[in-house]
Design a protein around this motif. Structure first.
Motif, PDB file in Angstrom:
ATOM      1  N   GLY A 179     -84.848 -34.565 -14.688  1.00 24.21           N
ATOM      2  CA  GLY A 179     -85.843 -34.348 -13.640  1.00 24.21           C
ATOM      3  C   GLY A 179     -85.902 -32.927 -13.118  1.00 24.21           C
ATOM      4  N   LYS A 180     -84.943 -32.082 -13.488  1.00 22.72           N
ATOM      5  CA  LYS A 180     -84.948 -30.698 -13.031  1.00 22.72           C
ATOM      6  C   LYS A 180     -86.031 -29.905 -13.757  1.00 22.72           C
ATOM      7  N   MET A 181     -86.472 -28.847 -13.106  1.00 20.48           N
ATOM      8  CA  MET A 181     -87.518 -28.005 -13.691  1.00 20.48           C
ATOM      9  C   MET A 181     -87.107 -26.544 -13.574  1.00 20.48           C
ATOM     10  N   ALA A 182     -87.390 -25.767 -14.601  1.00 19.36           N
ATOM     11  CA  ALA A 182     -87.107 -24.336 -14.588  1.00 19.36           C
ATOM     12  C   ALA A 182     -88.371 -23.588 -14.968  1.00 19.36           C
ATOM     13  N   GLN A 183     -88.645 -22.511 -14.244  1.00 21.45           N
ATOM     14  CA  GLN A 183     -89.820 -21.693 -14.528  1.00 21.45           C
ATOM     15  C   GLN A 183     -89.397 -20.268 -14.852  1.00 21.45           C
ATOM     16  N   ILE A 184     -89.884 -19.763 -15.959  1.00 18.97           N
ATOM     17  CA  ILE A 184     -89.628 -18.393 -16.354  1.00 18.97           C
ATOM     18  C   ILE A 184     -90.783 -17.549 -15.836  1.00 18.97           C
ATOM     19  N   PRO A 185     -90.503 -16.509 -15.035  1.00 23.23           N
ATOM     20  CA  PRO A 185     -91.599 -15.715 -14.465  1.00 23.23           C
ATOM     21  C   PRO A 185     -92.428 -15.041 -15.542  1.00 23.23           C
ATOM     22  N   ARG A 186     -93.613 -14.599 -15.148  1.00 21.80           N
ATOM     23  CA  ARG A 186     -94.536 -13.987 -16.110  1.00 21.80           C
ATOM     24  C   ARG A 186     -93.832 -12.898 -16.913  1.00 21.80           C
ATOM     25  N   SER A 187     -93.956 -13.009 -18.218  1.00 21.83           N
ATOM     26  CA  SER A 187     -93.305 -12.090 -19.143  1.00 21.83           C
ATOM     27  C   SER A 187     -94.346 -11.552 -20.117  1.00 21.83           C
ATOM     28  N   PHE A 188     -93.912 -10.579 -20.928  1.00 23.34           N
ATOM     29  CA  PHE A 188     -94.831  -9.941 -21.868  1.00 23.34           C
ATOM     30  C   PHE A 188     -94.166  -9.772 -23.221  1.00 23.34           C
ATOM     31  N   THR A 189     -94.985  -9.731 -24.260  1.00 18.96           N
ATOM     32  CA  THR A 189     -94.455  -9.506 -25.604  1.00 18.96           C
ATOM     33  C   THR A 189     -95.415  -8.651 -26.420  1.00 18.96           C
ATOM     34  N   LEU A 190     -94.826  -7.860 -27.324  1.00 18.67           N
ATOM     35  CA  LEU A 190     -95.573  -7.131 -28.344  1.00 18.67           C
ATOM     36  C   LEU A 190     -95.249  -7.686 -29.722  1.00 18.67           C
ATOM     37  N   ASP A 191     -94.371  -8.684 -29.757  1.00 18.94           N
ATOM     38  CA  ASP A 191     -93.911  -9.247 -31.023  1.00 18.94           C
ATOM     39  C   ASP A 191     -94.898 -10.285 -31.555  1.00 18.94           C
ATOM     40  N   ALA A 192     -94.633 -10.732 -32.769  1.00 16.62           N
ATOM     41  CA  ALA A 192     -95.476 -11.746 -33.397  1.00 16.62           C
ATOM     42  C   ALA A 192     -95.026 -13.156 -33.040  1.00 16.62           C
ATOM     43  N   ARG A 193     -93.848 -13.275 -32.400  1.00 15.30           N
ATOM     44  CA  ARG A 193     -93.329 -14.601 -32.048  1.00 15.30           C
ATOM     45  C   ARG A 193     -92.675 -14.577 -30.678  1.00 15.30           C
ATOM     46  N   ILE A 194     -92.791 -15.692 -29.984  1.00 19.78           N
ATOM     47  CA  ILE A 194     -92.069 -15.921 -28.736  1.00 19.78           C
ATOM     48  C   ILE A 194     -91.144 -17.102 -28.957  1.00 19.78           C
ATOM     49  N   PHE A 195     -89.846 -16.894 -28.782  1.00 19.17           N
ATOM     50  CA  PHE A 195     -88.880 -17.978 -28.891  1.00 19.17           C
ATOM     51  C   PHE A 195     -88.523 -18.443 -27.484  1.00 19.17           C
ATOM     52  N   VAL A 196     -88.933 -19.657 -27.164  1.00 19.66           N
ATOM     53  CA  VAL A 196     -88.669 -20.215 -25.841  1.00 19.66           C
ATOM     54  C   VAL A 196     -87.297 -20.877 -25.845  1.00 19.66           C
ATOM     55  N   ARG A 197     -86.430 -20.413 -24.947  1.00 18.72           N
ATOM     56  CA  ARG A 197     -85.092 -20.982 -24.822  1.00 18.72           C
ATOM     57  C   ARG A 197     -84.904 -21.503 -23.402  1.00 18.72           C
ATOM     58  N   SER A 198     -83.997 -22.432 -23.261  1.00 14.38           N
ATOM     59  CA  SER A 198     -83.754 -22.999 -21.932  1.00 14.38           C
ATOM     60  C   SER A 198     -83.031 -22.015 -21.021  1.00 14.38           C
ATOM     61  N   ASP A 199     -82.412 -20.960 -21.589  1.00 15.36           N
ATOM     62  CA  ASP A 199     -81.679 -19.989 -20.782  1.00 15.36           C
ATOM     63  C   ASP A 199     -82.356 -18.614 -20.780  1.00 15.36           C
ATOM     64  N   MET A 200     -83.630 -18.556 -21.129  1.00 12.33           N
ATOM     65  CA  MET A 200     -84.297 -17.264 -21.262  1.00 12.33           C
ATOM     66  C   MET A 200     -84.598 -16.638 -19.897  1.00 12.33           C
ATOM     67  N   HIS A 201     -84.691 -15.298 -19.896  1.00 13.56           N
ATOM     68  CA  HIS A 201     -85.049 -14.540 -18.699  1.00 13.56           C
ATOM     69  C   HIS A 201     -86.516 -14.127 -18.790  1.00 13.56           C
TER      70      HIS A 201
END
Length: 205
Positions: free
Chosen positions: A88-110
């Motif tokens: 039931g817990k929720m985590a939100q990653i603040p607005r981020s940016f990328t120049l790469d071709a892929r975004i890897f979403v992790r549960s511990d990402m900043h």
């Protein structure tokens, strides 16, 4: 034009495409759902594209976000991540940016910022400017984050970038200092300053 052809082919005047694959690299035994909102903005050309992607244990396959580019140099894509856990817990990653071709979403990402750096519009030759050296840094020692970078700009149209991770949206400002170096060996150095602007314009006059 006048033609006697039976078929007219109208080719895409903007064939350039920015494409980003989003991969949910999370432990599905702990995560129930992943939601990723993506944004691309090019105000000068009237382009604003937004898309929302979702992932789950039964739908974990990578998904794609793409946009037709008007400005080939503007490739920064913004994204926001929300993770819903099985407890039931929720985590939100603040607005981020990328120049790469892929975004890897992790549960511990900043959160991740990309600062675009460019000089003020000016004629370097007339001003006898050899180059502009920009130092950038970001520190959040409480979370073990420290980044430093130096960029050298030799032409008015040159751009550089500074990337860093951050945890607290209220502590996401970076510091920068610039040295305008002239062809006669002299230089004009600025004091260190802080900013949270995603596009940093360095004064040269």
């Amino acid at each position: 034009m006048t033609t006697d052809q039976q078929q007219i082919i109208v080719r895409d005047p903007f064939p350039m495409k920015r494409s980003v694959d989003v991969v949910a690299a999370v432990p599905w035994d702990k995560v129930q759902s992943v939601f990723v909102d993506l944004f691309y903005d090019d105000p000068a050309n009237g382009v604003a594209v937004q898309s929302s992607l979702s992932f789950s244990k039964t739908d974990p396959a990578p998904k794609n976000f793409s946009v037709e580019l008007r400005d080939p140099n503007l490739r920064r894509v913004a994204y926001e991540v929300t993770l819903l856990f099985n407890d039931g817990k929720m985590a939100q990653i603040p607005r981020s940016f990328t120049l790469d071709a892929r975004i890897f979403v992790r549960s511990d990402m900043h959160g991740h910022k990309i600062v675009s750096i460019r000089p003020q519009a000016a004629n370097f030759e007339d001003l006898k400017i050899k180059q502009v050296v920009v130092n950038t840094k970001y520190e959040d020692l409480g979370n073990g984050l420290s980044y430093n970078s130096q960029s050298t700009i030799t032409k008015p149209g040159d751009t550089a970038s500074f990337e860093f991770d951050y945890v607290d949206p209220n502590q996401s400002k970076y510091n920068y200092q610039a040295s305008v170096q002239f062809t006669n060996g002299m230089s004009r150095d600025s004091e260190w300053q802080s900013s949270d602007a995603p596009d940093l314009v360095i004064p040269v006059t």
